[in-house]
Write an enzyme that holds these catalytic residues in place. Structure first.
Site, PDB file in Angstrom:
ATOM      1  CG  ASP A 105      -1.707   0.766   1.350  1.00 30.09           C
ATOM      2  OD1 ASP A 105      -2.771   1.512   1.004  1.00 30.09           O
ATOM      3  OD2 ASP A 105      -1.586   1.697   2.230  1.00 30.09           O
ATOM      4  CD  GLU A 134      -2.417   2.488  -3.375  1.00 30.24           C
ATOM      5  OE1 GLU A 134      -3.297   2.321  -3.563  1.00 30.24           O
ATOM      6  OE2 GLU A 134      -1.967   1.915  -2.643  1.00 30.24           O
TER       7      GLU A 134
END
Length: 763
Positions: free
Chosen positions: A437, A488
């Site tokens: 993330d 990401e």
């Protein structure tokens, strides 16, 4: 050799100011006035009386207090050997002695004898290269001289004293003080007589005397929020049944395989009534939703996995399942990096979930959050009274916008904590990949900051985070061939998915955020105006092969007022569904692996709400049920056509037929590694039927219609090509043959060339 304690030393010891309790407590051999004798000391807070009980005879010897109701001692005559013993105590709250407590003395088991953490372990950890440090730090079940117990170890180099506290010592930090292991910063103690299920914390005394109660950074399980204790857990009791899956994964190149991911938040996929408790495990209620509970990992294995398999997805991606205190963080503010969340069950229950997924042929990816952590007092923040896990300077160590702290990637032990954590999830829980993330927030020192500290060369690149990613990915693929490491990364940082030996970060996939934003912008427009913005559809192919991309419509796109996918589409009810089908069709035929967030498969109208489950009642309505059927058909098409996945990351796998039609139509060819494997894709993104639309094709023959998003079975109008078309010997689009197609409005067509079959002679 032991020593006798002065009154001053007694006072220091009972106030937790010693770093080696083994030098004071337990069996000691004393030399005094030329004589040698043995003694045993025990620190038992709130004790009226303490006895040493000889195990062989049961004889109880009263110990003498060195400090009132706290420190006790029993001396033996010179030449008398110390017996094998255990301790017995009467507490001050038991004046009649009706509830005497008995336990093994932890300090009769010297850590040198326990030998759980050796010098090499400490060296590798301090160097940042102990890849299995989770087998050493934390709480581990061991047996010493036939006595079962738990070895506790924690890294707190700047603490004055550290103790283990729990129900087993009435949460009093004086009873089980830990020993500092040299200069490693690690503290350890073996506590006999406790086992799985014991709740504990570390009591950390700072250099200036403050006391913090901390959850175990390496703990394998924690209490259900709002409680914050760690729980002793044995991760070696589950019997796995996925060896065939793991062997197949190790022999598979994921970049040449079909990958279609169903992204799930386990706490809001589906709920159950609190009046219907689970068959196994505890019932954990959902906040802000009365009389409702979460499904357990085992219930999710019975419901979610068959659902995903029916839809044809290859993987499940779980929003973070590491322990986190606040449901509203969606799991992205982690406290227990080594503890699977107890909201849905035990570690063994999660192992069962992953095992069942593998047996069903489905991989499991978990979201992993090494970029920041919350400030909760029981967590990693200011762990030993200093900025231990985080950067000290808030210009580098704090995300103001998120209210979280940033890991110190330049500190060996912190980097080791994170890298080993990723490896831990693969090794202990058999996961198949991680999605990291907020990578961009780690790569840039000025990310979302008004004030920031440049790197040594004056730039904004976070050099320590770059080195961290390279080490992380190198080790993931070293130990887990065939695994996925997905970034990401929301900027244009170069070489994210390039190998580390050529200067890349080493991920093997990266979310294509640019494609996602372009497509949502394009489909949000009134279809009549899309013809003026063809670049939004075609631009992604300018860079599609510069990285290994994954196309994702994630949870982030259906929250915070952005509306759900159907709500982004213009037009009436029918046109919204048609546009969404066309978009999904383009997504599944565009180069790149695929990810869809839960509820996108059936077209939920409401935004995702972490406190509620999905709007399953919509499936009773035909448009939603048929949209789900369409997504299942796309997954089947993806898995059955190598042209759509074997060259996702290679320019040889794609060719435009026509990308310049001003009417909002694009056409292209996808090629597989086998030259005979290729499909033709035509997308019409305007609400107009084109009955005589001609495209060029490379081969003469019949082209079978594999997919028509406007088919009646998908709640379309039924306009199409009656199953396929024959070519005309008419060159078009610089190709030797052509097809005259009927293009439905707002549609995606996929056609496959059928090689001519020889005609058998009648003679």
């Amino acid at each position: 050799m032991g020593f006798l304690l002065s009154a001053e030393q007694v006072g220091q010891f009972v106030s937790n100011q010693w770093q080696d309790p083994y030098a004071v407590l337990g069996p000691q051999q004393i030399e005094e006035a030329g004589k040698s004798f043995g003694l045993v000391r025990a620190l038992v807070p709130n004790a009226r009386q303490v006895w040493l009980v000889e195990r062989a005879t049961g004889q109880a010897y009263p110990m003498q207090p060195l400090h009132p109701e706290t420190l006790f001692e029993l001396r033996f005559e010179p030449g008398t050997p110390l017996p094998d013993y255990f301790l017995r105590a009467q507490r001050v709250w038991d004046p009649q002695g009706e509830h005497l407590e008995e336990w093994e003395d932890p300090y009769r088991f010297p850590l040198e004898k326990v030998n759980h953490i050796g010098e090499l372990d400490r060296y590798l950890f301090n160097e940042g290269n102990h890849h299995r440090i989770y087998d050493k730090l934390g709480a581990h079940l061991i047996t010493v001289d036939g006595v079962k117990g738990v070895h506790f170890a924690v890294w707190a180099p700047n603490a004055r004293n550290v103790s283990v506290i729990g129900d087993f010592n009435h949460w009093d930090g004086r009873q089980h003080q830990m020993k500092r292991l040299g200069e490693s910063g690690i503290w350890a103690v073996f506590i006999p007589g406790i086992g799985p299920g014991a709740i504990y914390k570390y009591e950390v005394k700072t250099s200036w005397g403050d006391i913090y109660e901390k959850s175990d950074p390496y703990g394998f399980q924690q209490e259900v929020r709002p409680k914050t204790g760690s729980i002793v857990a044995d991760l070696n009791t589950y019997t796995w049944h996925d060896q065939a899956w793991l062997e197949k994964r190790a022999a598979t190149d994921p970049l040449r395989s079909p990958i279609s991911v169903y992204e799930v938040h386990l706490g809001s996929w589906m709920h159950a009534s609190a009046e219907d408790p689970p068959a196994e495990g505890q019932s954990v209620l959902v906040d802000q939703k009365p009389n409702t509970r979460f499904l357990t990992y085992r219930e999710l294995a019975d419901k979610l996995i068959p659902y995903v398999k029916e839809l044809g997805f290859t993987h499940i991606e779980l929003l973070p399942v590491a322990e986190h205190p606040f449901d509203g963080s969606w799991g992205y503010q982690v406290i227990g990096y080594y503890a699977v969340t107890s909201r849905y069950g035990s570690p063994q229950d999660f192992m069962y979930f992953v095992d069942r997924a593998h047996q069903a042929g489905i991989g499991v990816i978990v979201d992993w959050v090494p970029g920041h952590f919350p400030k909760d007092g029981h967590g990693l923040a200011f762990f030993d009274g200093t900025h231990l896990y985080e950067y000290a300077d808030p210009r580098k160590g704090e995300h103001k916008g998120w209210g979280t702290l940033v890991f110190n990637y330049g500190r060996n032990e912190v980097r080791n904590y994170l890298v080993a954590n990723a490896l831990f999830w693969f090794e202990k829980y058999h996961i198949d990949g991680i999605r990291v993330d907020a990578v961009a927030s780690m790569l840039y020192l000025d990310y979302d900051r008004k004030e920031w500290i440049p790197n040594p060369y004056g730039g904004r690149e976070h050099l320590e985070a770059i080195d961290f990613f390279r080490q992380l990915n190198t080790l993931i693929f070293k130990y887990n061939p065939g695994a996925l490491s997905i970034a990401e990364e929301s900027t244009a940082w170069p070489m994210v998915t390039w190998p580390t030996h050529v200067g890349g970060l080493g991920f093997n996939l990266k979310w294509n955020m640019g494609w996602m934003h372009d497509m949502l912008d394009y489909f949000h427009m009134d279809p009549w105006f899309r013809q003026f913005h063809p670049h939004l559809v075609t631009f992604s192919l300018m860079y599609a092969f510069s990285e290994n991309y994954m196309l994702a419509f994630s949870h982030d796109e259906v929250v915070h007022g952005k509306s759900h996918m159907l709500g982004k589409m213009p037009g009436d009810h029918w046109h919204k569904f048609a546009s969404l089908r066309a978009l999904y069709g383009y997504m599944f035929t565009h180069p790149g692996k695929k990810t869809l967030f839960m509820s996108m498969e059936f077209g939920q109208w409401n935004e995702w709400n972490v406190w509620a489950d999905l709007d399953w009642e919509l499936l009773q309505y035909e448009p939603h049920a048929k949209l789900r059927h369409y997504v299942a058909s796309l997954n089947h098409l993806l898995r059955s056509e190598p042209a759509l996945y074997t060259q996702d990351t290679k320019p040889e796998g794609f060719r435009w037929i026509d990308c310049s039609d001003h009417r909002g139509i694009v056409s292209f060819i996808r090629y597989g590694e086998d030259p005979s494997e290729w499909v033709v894709v035509v997308c019409n993104f305007t609400p107009v039927v084109w009955p005589n639309y001609r495209i060029g094709v490379p081969e003469r023959g019949f082209y079978r219609e594999l997919l028509n998003s406007d088919a009646v079975e998908f709640w379309g109008s039924g306009v199409g090509n009656l199953g396929g078309k024959w070519t005309d010997d008419w060159a078009y689009h610089n190709l030797p043959y052509s097809l005259e197609l009927c293009l439905p409005q707002l549609s995606t067509l996929v056609l496959k060339w059928q090689p001519p079959q020889p005609v058998e002679s009648q003679n």
